[in-house]
Design a protein around this motif. Sequence first.
Motif, PDB file in Angstrom:
ATOM      1  N   GLU A   1      33.488  41.635  42.184  1.00  0.00           N
ATOM      2  CA  GLU A   1      33.296  40.218  41.877  1.00  0.00           C
ATOM      3  C   GLU A   1      33.523  39.964  40.395  1.00  0.00           C
ATOM      4  OE1 GLU A   1      32.969  37.619  43.576  1.00  0.00           O
ATOM      5  OE2 GLU A   1      32.005  38.024  45.509  1.00  0.00           O
ATOM      6  N   GLY A   2      33.716  38.700  40.070  1.00  0.00           N
ATOM      7  CA  GLY A   2      33.867  38.315  38.670  1.00  0.00           C
ATOM      8  C   GLY A   2      34.699  37.053  38.537  1.00  0.00           C
ATOM      9  N   LEU A   3      34.856  36.629  37.300  1.00  0.00           N
ATOM     10  CA  LEU A   3      35.639  35.415  37.027  1.00  0.00           C
ATOM     11  C   LEU A   3      37.116  35.669  37.295  1.00  0.00           C
ATOM     12  CD1 LEU A   3      34.054  34.232  33.642  1.00  0.00           C
ATOM     13  CD2 LEU A   3      33.466  33.508  35.978  1.00  0.00           C
ATOM     14  N   ASP A   4      37.903  34.597  37.355  1.00  0.00           N
ATOM     15  CA  ASP A   4      39.342  34.740  37.482  1.00  0.00           C
ATOM     16  C   ASP A   4      39.882  35.512  36.269  1.00  0.00           C
ATOM     17  OD1 ASP A   4      40.425  33.154  39.913  1.00  0.00           O
ATOM     18  OD2 ASP A   4      38.865  31.872  39.099  1.00  0.00           O
ATOM     19  N   LYS A   5      40.838  36.405  36.548  1.00  0.00           N
ATOM     20  CA  LYS A   5      41.529  37.229  35.537  1.00  0.00           C
ATOM     21  C   LYS A   5      40.664  38.347  34.943  1.00  0.00           C
ATOM     22  CE  LYS A   5      44.685  34.266  36.220  1.00  0.00           C
ATOM     23  NZ  LYS A   5      45.352  34.587  37.484  1.00  0.00           N
ATOM     24  N   CYS A   6      39.578  38.703  35.634  1.00  0.00           N
ATOM     25  CA  CYS A   6      38.723  39.756  35.075  1.00  0.00           C
ATOM     26  C   CYS A   6      39.227  41.149  35.408  1.00  0.00           C
ATOM     27  CB  CYS A   6      37.281  39.584  35.531  1.00  0.00           C
ATOM     28  SG  CYS A   6      37.065  39.943  37.281  1.00  0.00           S
ATOM     29  N   GLY A   7      40.265  41.240  36.257  1.00  0.00           N
ATOM     30  CA  GLY A   7      40.824  42.561  36.591  1.00  0.00           C
ATOM     31  C   GLY A   7      40.423  43.081  37.964  1.00  0.00           C
ATOM     32  N   LYS A   8      39.813  42.230  38.770  1.00  0.00           N
ATOM     33  CA  LYS A   8      39.368  42.656  40.108  1.00  0.00           C
ATOM     34  C   LYS A   8      40.503  43.177  40.974  1.00  0.00           C
ATOM     35  CE  LYS A   8      37.876  38.760  41.468  1.00  0.00           C
ATOM     36  NZ  LYS A   8      38.382  38.163  40.230  1.00  0.00           N
ATOM     37  N   SER A   9      41.616  42.457  40.960  1.00  0.00           N
ATOM     38  CA  SER A   9      42.708  42.825  41.869  1.00  0.00           C
ATOM     39  C   SER A   9      43.317  44.177  41.482  1.00  0.00           C
ATOM     40  CB  SER A   9      43.778  41.737  41.891  1.00  0.00           C
ATOM     41  OG  SER A   9      43.160  40.496  42.164  1.00  0.00           O
ATOM     42  N   THR A  10      43.472  44.404  40.185  1.00  0.00           N
ATOM     43  CA  THR A  10      43.988  45.699  39.706  1.00  0.00           C
ATOM     44  C   THR A  10      43.067  46.830  40.144  1.00  0.00           C
ATOM     45  OG1 THR A  10      44.845  44.553  37.777  1.00  0.00           O
ATOM     46  CG2 THR A  10      44.675  46.940  37.597  1.00  0.00           C
ATOM     47  N   GLN A  11      41.763  46.640  39.936  1.00  0.00           N
ATOM     48  CA  GLN A  11      40.812  47.703  40.294  1.00  0.00           C
ATOM     49  C   GLN A  11      40.743  47.881  41.809  1.00  0.00           C
ATOM     50  OE1 GLN A  11      39.409  49.841  38.177  1.00  0.00           O
ATOM     51  NE2 GLN A  11      40.397  48.782  36.476  1.00  0.00           N
ATOM     52  N   THR A  12      40.876  46.796  42.546  1.00  0.00           N
ATOM     53  CA  THR A  12      40.864  46.910  44.011  1.00  0.00           C
ATOM     54  C   THR A  12      42.000  47.825  44.460  1.00  0.00           C
ATOM     55  OG1 THR A  12      39.911  44.703  44.207  1.00  0.00           O
ATOM     56  CG2 THR A  12      40.946  45.589  46.181  1.00  0.00           C
ATOM     57  N   GLU A  13      43.189  47.614  43.900  1.00  0.00           N
ATOM     58  CA  GLU A  13      44.343  48.461  44.236  1.00  0.00           C
ATOM     59  C   GLU A  13      44.064  49.926  43.905  1.00  0.00           C
ATOM     60  OE1 GLU A  13      47.238  47.625  45.567  1.00  0.00           O
ATOM     61  OE2 GLU A  13      47.166  45.430  45.502  1.00  0.00           O
ATOM     62  N   LEU A  14      43.587  50.167  42.676  1.00  0.00           N
ATOM     63  CA  LEU A  14      43.336  51.550  42.241  1.00  0.00           C
ATOM     64  C   LEU A  14      42.297  52.230  43.134  1.00  0.00           C
ATOM     65  CD1 LEU A  14      43.212  51.013  38.341  1.00  0.00           C
ATOM     66  CD2 LEU A  14      45.045  52.106  39.658  1.00  0.00           C
ATOM     67  N   LEU A  15      41.244  51.476  43.473  1.00  0.00           N
ATOM     68  CA  LEU A  15      40.168  52.056  44.288  1.00  0.00           C
ATOM     69  C   LEU A  15      40.632  52.325  45.716  1.00  0.00           C
ATOM     70  CD1 LEU A  15      37.220  49.862  43.002  1.00  0.00           C
ATOM     71  CD2 LEU A  15      37.475  52.328  42.667  1.00  0.00           C
ATOM     72  N   CYS A  16      41.449  51.439  46.240  1.00  0.00           N
ATOM     73  CA  CYS A  16      41.938  51.634  47.607  1.00  0.00           C
ATOM     74  C   CYS A  16      42.729  52.932  47.688  1.00  0.00           C
ATOM     75  CB  CYS A  16      42.801  50.463  48.057  1.00  0.00           C
ATOM     76  SG  CYS A  16      41.797  49.080  48.584  1.00  0.00           S
ATOM     77  N   GLU A  17      43.521  53.181  46.662  1.00  0.00           N
ATOM     78  CA  GLU A  17      44.309  54.400  46.648  1.00  0.00           C
ATOM     79  C   GLU A  17      43.384  55.631  46.542  1.00  0.00           C
ATOM     80  OE1 GLU A  17      47.848  53.778  44.131  1.00  0.00           O
ATOM     81  OE2 GLU A  17      47.785  55.974  43.942  1.00  0.00           O
ATOM     82  N   ALA A  18      42.438  55.555  45.612  1.00  0.00           N
ATOM     83  CA  ALA A  18      41.562  56.709  45.377  1.00  0.00           C
ATOM     84  C   ALA A  18      40.663  57.004  46.580  1.00  0.00           C
ATOM     85  CB  ALA A  18      40.719  56.472  44.139  1.00  0.00           C
ATOM     86  N   LEU A  19      40.221  55.970  47.270  1.00  0.00           N
ATOM     87  CA  LEU A  19      39.251  56.163  48.360  1.00  0.00           C
ATOM     88  C   LEU A  19      39.902  56.080  49.736  1.00  0.00           C
ATOM     89  CD1 LEU A  19      36.501  53.739  46.971  1.00  0.00           C
ATOM     90  CD2 LEU A  19      36.463  56.234  46.847  1.00  0.00           C
ATOM     91  N   GLU A  20      41.223  55.999  49.759  1.00  0.00           N
ATOM     92  CA  GLU A  20      41.959  55.784  51.011  1.00  0.00           C
ATOM     93  C   GLU A  20      41.293  54.659  51.809  1.00  0.00           C
ATOM     94  OE1 GLU A  20      42.779  59.386  53.238  1.00  0.00           O
ATOM     95  OE2 GLU A  20      43.031  60.488  51.365  1.00  0.00           O
TER      96      GLU A  20
END
Length: 205
Positions: A13-32
């Motif tokens: 969660e967080g404000l717009d442009k806080c980097g959520k989408s980037t981290q979501t991608e990275l985490l999805c890869e790391a955690l399958e």
Amino acid sequence: MKNNKRGLFIVLEGLDKCGKSTQTELLCEALEAKKMQFPDRSTSMGSIISDYLKGKRDINDQVIHLLFSANRWEAQNTIIETLNKGINIVCDRYAYSGVAFSSAKGLPIQWCKQCDSGLPKPDLVIYLRAPIKQLKDRGDFGAERYEKQEFQQQVQEVFDKMAQEEQFNIINALQTKEEIFIQIMDLINDYIQNALINTIEQLWS
Ligand code: NYM
Ligand code: MG
């Protein structure tokens, strides 16, 4: 990551442009993990929401709040089935955004929470926090409805209040994406080692 136990439900969660989408991608890869995001603009309800956000149509505050909520309810079974198969979910925004953005407009917090009461409850909520003053210069801030500095300031106040009540894990969103990723992975590993991962609980009920 697939195992005999149920999967973990992790929300960013967080404000717009806080980097959520980037981290979501990275985490999805790391955690399958399965990637989810709200609003899910791919459904018919999601396309109405998307038009509203792009300013192509106006919808009154209560109705759009209920549409955002319905857009989560239509994913309820997918969330539960995925977790029960042992698959992790990383989700970009959830009901907390619903409460933060709608109550920043003036809708009562309890009213905002009520329609999401009973949804699957996340195991971990990661709140990427940074002052809007710094986030507003990122990317195409201002392109969608709600992307205004004063409004986001009010949204942040609601997120900050919820962060205490709902035990969010707060991360400084002004760090590099690598630093943020490492800190989130530490939180997740800590959770896996220390928490009892039982049946899926219900949010706000
Ligand atoms: N938003 C998102 C809400 O107002 N209520 C909600 O329930 C959700 C999930 O939609 N400014 C707002 C927050 C964002 C906007 O989200 C679009 P995104 O993650 O920028 O696509
Ligand atoms: Mg956005």
